[in-house]
Design a protein around this motif. Structure first.
Motif, PDB file in Angstrom:
ATOM      1  N   GLY A 112      47.285  41.155  40.945  1.00  0.00           N
ATOM      2  CA  GLY A 112      48.725  41.313  40.918  1.00  0.00           C
ATOM      3  C   GLY A 112      49.455  40.095  41.426  1.00  0.00           C
ATOM      4  O   GLY A 112      48.888  39.004  41.517  1.00  0.00           O
ATOM      5  N   GLU A 113      50.694  40.319  41.787  1.00  0.00           N
ATOM      6  CA  GLU A 113      51.619  39.247  42.121  1.00  0.00           C
ATOM      7  C   GLU A 113      51.323  38.613  43.481  1.00  0.00           C
ATOM      8  O   GLU A 113      51.038  39.302  44.457  1.00  0.00           O
ATOM      9  N   ILE A 114      51.408  37.281  43.518  1.00  0.00           N
ATOM     10  CA  ILE A 114      51.288  36.532  44.767  1.00  0.00           C
ATOM     11  C   ILE A 114      52.493  36.871  45.633  1.00  0.00           C
ATOM     12  O   ILE A 114      53.626  36.881  45.157  1.00  0.00           O
ATOM     13  N   GLU A 115      52.233  37.156  46.916  1.00  0.00           N
ATOM     14  CA  GLU A 115      53.314  37.457  47.857  1.00  0.00           C
ATOM     15  C   GLU A 115      53.438  36.320  48.866  1.00  0.00           C
ATOM     16  O   GLU A 115      52.433  35.880  49.432  1.00  0.00           O
ATOM     17  N   GLU A 155      45.056  42.542  46.811  1.00  0.00           N
ATOM     18  CA  GLU A 155      45.278  43.404  45.649  1.00  0.00           C
ATOM     19  C   GLU A 155      44.078  44.312  45.365  1.00  0.00           C
ATOM     20  O   GLU A 155      44.250  45.482  45.038  1.00  0.00           O
ATOM     21  N   VAL A 156      42.878  43.769  45.477  1.00  0.00           N
ATOM     22  CA  VAL A 156      41.678  44.575  45.199  1.00  0.00           C
ATOM     23  C   VAL A 156      41.507  45.675  46.252  1.00  0.00           C
ATOM     24  O   VAL A 156      41.105  46.791  45.928  1.00  0.00           O
ATOM     25  N   MET A 157      41.869  45.387  47.493  1.00  0.00           N
ATOM     26  CA  MET A 157      41.825  46.436  48.519  1.00  0.00           C
ATOM     27  C   MET A 157      42.878  47.499  48.224  1.00  0.00           C
ATOM     28  O   MET A 157      42.604  48.699  48.303  1.00  0.00           O
ATOM     29  N   GLU A 158      44.096  47.066  47.845  1.00  0.00           N
ATOM     30  CA  GLU A 158      45.162  48.026  47.545  1.00  0.00           C
ATOM     31  C   GLU A 158      44.817  48.889  46.336  1.00  0.00           C
ATOM     32  O   GLU A 158      44.975  50.108  46.375  1.00  0.00           O
ATOM     33  N   GLU A 159      44.348  48.264  45.263  1.00  0.00           N
ATOM     34  CA  GLU A 159      44.132  48.985  44.007  1.00  0.00           C
ATOM     35  C   GLU A 159      42.802  49.722  43.942  1.00  0.00           C
ATOM     36  O   GLU A 159      42.709  50.776  43.311  1.00  0.00           O
TER      37      GLU A 159
END
Length: 148
Positions: A48-51, A63-67
Motif C-alpha cells: 500500500g501507500e508510503i506514509e 502493510e503486510v502486518m496490517e493486511e
C-alpha cells in the motif's frame, strides 16, 4: 530503466498521487499468490501507500502486518510501474506509482490488524486475470520472466 505506465493520463486532470509499495507472496510450491481483496471487491497485491518518510521496506513490513498479520523477508526487486485511474469508490482520479518486490520468506505472526480485507490464494494465471491494476499484473509477469 523505463517506468511502465498503465491507464490513460488525462493532461488537464488533477490527480491525487499515492506512491505505493507492493509484494508478491507465494506459497511454498511457488504456484499460488496471496491476494488482498478490499471491501470494493477488487484484487490487489499486498502492500500500500508510503506514509510519511517511510522507506519502501518499512512500508512493506507495516502493510503486510496490517493486511496479513505476517512478517516478511523482502527479496527480489521487480521494478517500478504506475497506474492512472479514476476511483468510482472515492470519486477521485489517482496517479499510483508503485515499487514491486518478491517476498523471500514469510510467516504468520498474528491475525491481520485490518479486519475488512479478504485474503485469497490463487494460482498465478488466475491471479493475473483477477488483479485490478495493470501495474500489479505487470509485476507478476516480471516475476514469471525472472523464474524462467
Amino acid at each position: 530503466m523505463d517506468v511502465k505506465r498503465f491507464g490513460t493520463k488525462i493532461d488537464e486532470q488533477d490527480y491525487h498521487i499515492r506512491i505505493g509499495v507492493y509484494i508478491l507472496i507465494l506459497n511454498q510450491a511457488k504456484d499460488q499468490l496471496l491476494l488482498v481483496s478490499p471491501p470494493n471487491g477488487a484484487y490487489l497485491l499486498p502492500g500500500g501507500e508510503i506514509e510519511g518518510n517511510e522507506t519502501n521496506e518499512e512500508t512493506l513490513h507495516r502493510e503486510v502486518m496490517e493486511e496479513l498479520g505476517c512478517e516478511i523477508e523482502i527479496g527480489t526487486y521487480l521494478g517500478e510501474a504506475e497506474d492512472f485511474y479514476y476511483s468510482t469508490f472515492r470519486k477521485k482520479y489517482y496517479h499510483n506509482p508503485g515499487y514491486f518486490y518478491v517476498a523471500k520468506s514469510w510467516h504468520k505472526k498474528c491475525a491481520p490488524l485490518e479486519d475488512f480485507n479478504g485474503l485469497e490464494w490463487m494460482d498465478i494465471p488466475t491471479a493475473i486475470e483477477k488483479l485490478k491494476r495493470g501495474s500489479h499484473k505487470w509485476a507478476v509477469e516480471q516475476y514469471l520472466a525472472l523464474e524462467k
